[in-house]
Scaffold this motif. Structure first.
Motif, PDB file in Angstrom:
ATOM      1  N   UNK A 104       1.727   3.683   4.314  1.00  0.00           N
ATOM      2  CA  UNK A 104       0.306   4.640   4.085  1.00  0.00           C
ATOM      3  C   UNK A 104      -0.743   3.866   3.220  1.00  0.00           C
ATOM      4  N   UNK A 105      -0.251   2.886   2.641  1.00  0.00           N
ATOM      5  CA  UNK A 105      -1.290   2.179   1.929  1.00  0.00           C
ATOM      6  C   UNK A 105      -2.174   1.222   2.734  1.00  0.00           C
ATOM      7  N   UNK A 106      -3.413   0.926   2.353  1.00  0.00           N
ATOM      8  CA  UNK A 106      -4.296   0.240   3.135  1.00  0.00           C
ATOM      9  C   UNK A 106      -5.504  -0.719   2.304  1.00  0.00           C
ATOM     10  N   UNK A 107      -6.051  -1.524   2.790  1.00  0.00           N
ATOM     11  CA  UNK A 107      -7.263  -2.213   2.183  1.00  0.00           C
ATOM     12  C   UNK A 107      -8.430  -2.064   3.321  1.00  0.00           C
ATOM     13  N   UNK A 108      -9.641  -1.945   2.651  1.00  0.00           N
ATOM     14  CA  UNK A 108     -11.044  -1.982   3.388  1.00  0.00           C
ATOM     15  C   UNK A 108     -11.278  -3.359   3.719  1.00  0.00           C
ATOM     16  N   UNK A 109     -11.113  -4.395   2.781  1.00  0.00           N
ATOM     17  CA  UNK A 109     -11.542  -5.508   2.864  1.00  0.00           C
ATOM     18  C   UNK A 109     -10.515  -6.594   3.070  1.00  0.00           C
ATOM     19  N   UNK A 110     -10.033  -6.650   4.320  1.00  0.00           N
ATOM     20  CA  UNK A 110      -8.630  -7.539   4.593  1.00  0.00           C
ATOM     21  C   UNK A 110      -9.068  -9.048   4.381  1.00  0.00           C
ATOM     22  N   UNK A 111     -10.203  -9.375   4.242  1.00  0.00           N
ATOM     23  CA  UNK A 111     -10.584 -10.836   3.978  1.00  0.00           C
ATOM     24  C   UNK A 111     -10.234 -11.199   2.584  1.00  0.00           C
ATOM     25  N   UNK A 112     -10.393 -10.360   1.589  1.00  0.00           N
ATOM     26  CA  UNK A 112      -9.845 -10.768   0.324  1.00  0.00           C
ATOM     27  C   UNK A 112      -8.800 -10.054  -0.450  1.00  0.00           C
ATOM     28  N   UNK A 113      -8.409  -8.912   0.397  1.00  0.00           N
ATOM     29  CA  UNK A 113      -7.433  -8.254  -0.202  1.00  0.00           C
ATOM     30  C   UNK A 113      -6.177  -7.629   1.115  1.00  0.00           C
ATOM     31  N   UNK A 114      -5.066  -7.425   0.552  1.00  0.00           N
ATOM     32  CA  UNK A 114      -3.753  -7.098   1.274  1.00  0.00           C
ATOM     33  C   UNK A 114      -3.303  -8.407   2.028  1.00  0.00           C
ATOM     34  N   UNK A 115      -2.366  -8.254   2.884  1.00  0.00           N
ATOM     35  CA  UNK A 115      -1.671  -9.317   3.705  1.00  0.00           C
ATOM     36  C   UNK A 115      -0.293  -9.611   2.927  1.00  0.00           C
ATOM     37  N   UNK A 116       0.572 -10.587   3.651  1.00  0.00           N
ATOM     38  CA  UNK A 116       1.828 -10.601   3.062  1.00  0.00           C
ATOM     39  C   UNK A 116       2.089 -11.141   1.635  1.00  0.00           C
ATOM     40  N   UNK A 117       1.213 -11.927   1.168  1.00  0.00           N
ATOM     41  CA  UNK A 117       0.926 -12.423   0.082  1.00  0.00           C
ATOM     42  C   UNK A 117       0.474 -11.510  -1.124  1.00  0.00           C
ATOM     43  N   UNK A 118      -0.201 -10.603  -0.866  1.00  0.00           N
ATOM     44  CA  UNK A 118      -0.831  -9.440  -1.661  1.00  0.00           C
ATOM     45  C   UNK A 118      -0.465  -8.251  -1.102  1.00  0.00           C
ATOM     46  N   UNK A 119       0.937  -8.065  -0.697  1.00  0.00           N
ATOM     47  CA  UNK A 119       1.451  -6.684  -0.191  1.00  0.00           C
ATOM     48  C   UNK A 119       1.525  -5.876  -1.346  1.00  0.00           C
ATOM     49  N   UNK A 120       1.912  -6.088  -2.608  1.00  0.00           N
ATOM     50  CA  UNK A 120       2.038  -4.963  -3.529  1.00  0.00           C
ATOM     51  C   UNK A 120       1.142  -5.378  -4.657  1.00  0.00           C
ATOM     52  N   UNK A 121       0.349  -4.664  -5.403  1.00  0.00           N
ATOM     53  CA  UNK A 121      -0.473  -4.944  -6.561  1.00  0.00           C
ATOM     54  C   UNK A 121       0.002  -4.165  -7.755  1.00  0.00           C
ATOM     55  N   UNK A 122       0.583  -4.902  -8.920  1.00  0.00           N
ATOM     56  CA  UNK A 122       1.311  -4.375  -9.879  1.00  0.00           C
ATOM     57  C   UNK A 122      -0.043  -4.322 -11.028  1.00  0.00           C
ATOM     58  N   UNK A 123      -0.209  -3.310 -11.738  1.00  0.00           N
ATOM     59  CA  UNK A 123      -0.994  -3.353 -12.843  1.00  0.00           C
ATOM     60  C   UNK A 123      -0.383  -2.642 -13.922  1.00  0.00           C
ATOM     61  N   UNK A 124      -0.031  -3.134 -15.041  1.00  0.00           N
ATOM     62  CA  UNK A 124       0.496  -2.606 -16.192  1.00  0.00           C
ATOM     63  C   UNK A 124      -0.200  -1.416 -16.837  1.00  0.00           C
ATOM     64  N   UNK A 125       0.408  -0.205 -17.105  1.00  0.00           N
ATOM     65  CA  UNK A 125      -0.193   0.954 -17.704  1.00  0.00           C
ATOM     66  C   UNK A 125      -0.495   0.522 -19.129  1.00  0.00           C
ATOM     67  N   UNK A 126       0.158  -0.448 -19.807  1.00  0.00           N
ATOM     68  CA  UNK A 126      -0.084  -0.847 -21.084  1.00  0.00           C
ATOM     69  C   UNK A 126      -1.433  -1.039 -21.249  1.00  0.00           C
ATOM     70  N   UNK A 127      -2.126  -1.489 -20.414  1.00  0.00           N
ATOM     71  CA  UNK A 127      -3.717  -2.004 -20.518  1.00  0.00           C
ATOM     72  C   UNK A 127      -4.695  -0.749 -20.255  1.00  0.00           C
ATOM     73  N   UNK A 128      -4.186   0.500 -19.840  1.00  0.00           N
ATOM     74  CA  UNK A 128      -5.019   1.597 -20.121  1.00  0.00           C
ATOM     75  C   UNK A 128      -5.607   1.769 -21.442  1.00  0.00           C
TER      76      UNK A 128
END
Length: 220
Positions: free
Chosen positions: A43-67
């Motif tokens: 159910x997840x998608x990327x609008x710009x497949x040239x710069x985002x997504x694909x097997x090597x960018x399948x999951x993005x982890x961003x720490x809540x610590x940074x909020x």
């Protein structure tokens, strides 16, 4: 080996973002189990497949610590209450770029995932939050987040533990990889960049980009 509770798993679909441009940077939490495939969460998608997504960018982890850091920098922005504010698929506390190594593997539910690269800062963050200089702060502090590739597909849900299985390249924590490629120090550290081109765990497209950067750099 570390074990960290997953606070949220988030997905998004492309929506109007700036003019006719689309973006899926806004991610919202899902409830219940969700499938993790080679290209990421169902159910997840990327609008710009040239710069985002694909097997090597399948999951993005961003720490809540940074909020908390961003609240100090830009104020109590309402987006900072959302776990998917930075295009985040995996939101946790207590795991940051200094402690996560390139190539480290983690068990997420029944899936096995591997750290593949840092996230390159994108102008869409500043546009989404309506604040300039956010990219400058990311470059300076290395609060970038990182991507995983999926080694074994599976299912996970919020509340599961993200359990470290291997340490990966201990000489290459995510923050050091980020600094070597996008850091603000001059001149660039050619030795580090050459070393990164030999690290097989680093996403191939990014290794190719580093090689081009080295080839095009003016001689010292």
């Amino acid at each position: 080996m570390t074990s960290t509770r997953v606070e949220a798993l988030c997905i998004g679909q492309p929506v109007p973002f700036r003019g006719e441009e689309l973006s899926a940077i806004g991610k919202t939490p899902v409830s219940g189990p969700i499938h993790i495939g080679r290209e990421g969460l169902a159910g997840d998608a990327q609008a710009d497949r040239r710069h985002h997504g694909g097997p090597d960018m399948a999951l993005h982890h961003f720490p809540l610590d940074h909020h908390a850091f961003w609240r100090r920098e830009i104020g109590d922005h309402p987006l900072l209450d959302l776990p998917g504010a930075f295009g985040t698929n995996i939101a946790t506390h207590g795991l940051t770029e200094q402690a996560v190594n390139l190539g480290a593997r983690y068990r997420l539910g029944s899936a096995l995932i591997e750290v593949s690269r840092p996230r390159q800062p994108c102008w869409k963050i500043e546009h989404r939050f309506g604040h300039k200089n956010m990219l400058r702060h990311i470059l300076k502090t290395r609060r970038c987040g990182w991507y995983y590739r999926v080694i074994e597909e599976g299912t996970a849900q919020a509340g599961d533990m993200l359990e470290q299985v291997t340490h990966g390249r201990e000489e290459w924590p995510v923050d050091r990889v980020f600094e070597a490629i996008w850091g603000t120090s001059e001149p660039m550290d050619r030795a580090q960049l050459y070393a990164l081109t030999e690290v097989q765990e680093l996403a191939p497209a990014l290794r190719d980009s580093i090689r081009r950067k080295l080839e095009n750099a003016p001689p010292r």
